[in-house]
Design a protein around this motif. Sequence first.
Motif, PDB file in Angstrom:
ATOM      1  N   MET A   1       7.897  -1.323   4.560  1.00 42.76           N
ATOM      2  CA  MET A   1       7.013  -1.396   5.714  1.00 42.76           C
ATOM      3  C   MET A   1       7.097  -2.610   6.506  1.00 42.76           C
ATOM      4  O   MET A   1       7.443  -3.830   6.063  1.00 42.76           O
ATOM      5  N   THR A   3       5.665  -4.998   9.714  1.00 42.07           N
ATOM      6  CA  THR A   3       4.801  -5.086  11.116  1.00 42.07           C
ATOM      7  C   THR A   3       5.225  -6.306  11.765  1.00 42.07           C
ATOM      8  O   THR A   3       5.892  -7.276  11.284  1.00 42.07           O
ATOM      9  N   LYS A  14      -4.559   1.525  12.413  1.00 43.30           N
ATOM     10  CA  LYS A  14      -3.013   1.787  12.259  1.00 43.30           C
ATOM     11  C   LYS A  14      -2.060   1.017  11.461  1.00 43.30           C
ATOM     12  O   LYS A  14      -1.263   1.457  10.761  1.00 43.30           O
ATOM     13  N   THR A  17      -3.139   1.285   7.408  1.00 46.44           N
ATOM     14  CA  THR A  17      -3.216   2.464   6.741  1.00 46.44           C
ATOM     15  C   THR A  17      -2.153   2.679   5.802  1.00 46.44           C
ATOM     16  O   THR A  17      -2.682   3.098   4.566  1.00 46.44           O
ATOM     17  N   GLU A  18      -0.964   2.061   5.950  1.00 51.08           N
ATOM     18  CA  GLU A  18      -0.102   2.341   4.967  1.00 51.08           C
ATOM     19  C   GLU A  18      -0.423   1.582   3.730  1.00 51.08           C
ATOM     20  O   GLU A  18      -0.273   2.061   2.566  1.00 51.08           O
ATOM     21  N   PRO A  19      -0.524   0.135   3.867  1.00 44.79           N
ATOM     22  CA  PRO A  19      -0.784  -0.619   2.705  1.00 44.79           C
ATOM     23  C   PRO A  19      -2.190  -0.019   1.996  1.00 44.79           C
ATOM     24  O   PRO A  19      -2.391  -0.237   0.721  1.00 44.79           O
ATOM     25  N   GLY A  21      -3.087   3.086   1.661  1.00 45.93           N
ATOM     26  CA  GLY A  21      -2.794   4.144   0.869  1.00 45.93           C
ATOM     27  C   GLY A  21      -1.879   3.664  -0.343  1.00 45.93           C
ATOM     28  O   GLY A  21      -2.073   4.268  -1.350  1.00 45.93           O
ATOM     29  N   LEU A  22      -1.010   2.515  -0.208  1.00 45.77           N
ATOM     30  CA  LEU A  22      -0.398   2.283  -1.417  1.00 45.77           C
ATOM     31  C   LEU A  22      -1.167   1.768  -2.563  1.00 45.77           C
ATOM     32  O   LEU A  22      -1.111   1.944  -3.947  1.00 45.77           O
ATOM     33  N   ASP A  25      -3.278   4.502  -4.089  1.00 45.05           N
ATOM     34  CA  ASP A  25      -2.431   5.314  -4.902  1.00 45.05           C
ATOM     35  C   ASP A  25      -1.890   4.537  -6.168  1.00 45.05           C
ATOM     36  O   ASP A  25      -1.087   5.007  -7.026  1.00 45.05           O
ATOM     37  N   HIS A  27       0.375   2.164  -6.136  1.00 43.02           N
ATOM     38  CA  HIS A  27       1.581   1.608  -5.975  1.00 43.02           C
ATOM     39  C   HIS A  27       1.851   0.307  -5.469  1.00 43.02           C
ATOM     40  O   HIS A  27       3.110  -0.232  -5.602  1.00 43.02           O
TER      41      HIS A  27
END
Length: 61
Positions: A1, A3, A14, A17-19, A21-22, A25, A27
């Motif tokens: 990722m 930024t 926006k 969102t990715e971190p 989710g990690l 989960d 991860h």
Amino acid sequence: MKTDGGAAAGPGAKVLTEPAGLISDGHLEVPIANVYALAQVQEAYTELERRHTHGKIVLKP
């Protein structure tokens, strides 16, 4: 990722969102050094200024 820094990155949904989710989960682990009530913000900053923390300082309402 990857930024962009500064105002372009902003703490918007926006970008987060990715971190998020990690973390959800399992991860990505975010170590927490200490949690302070918002009323203890001075103590939190004192700890932060020592620069010996191994993790994030969290303020909670």
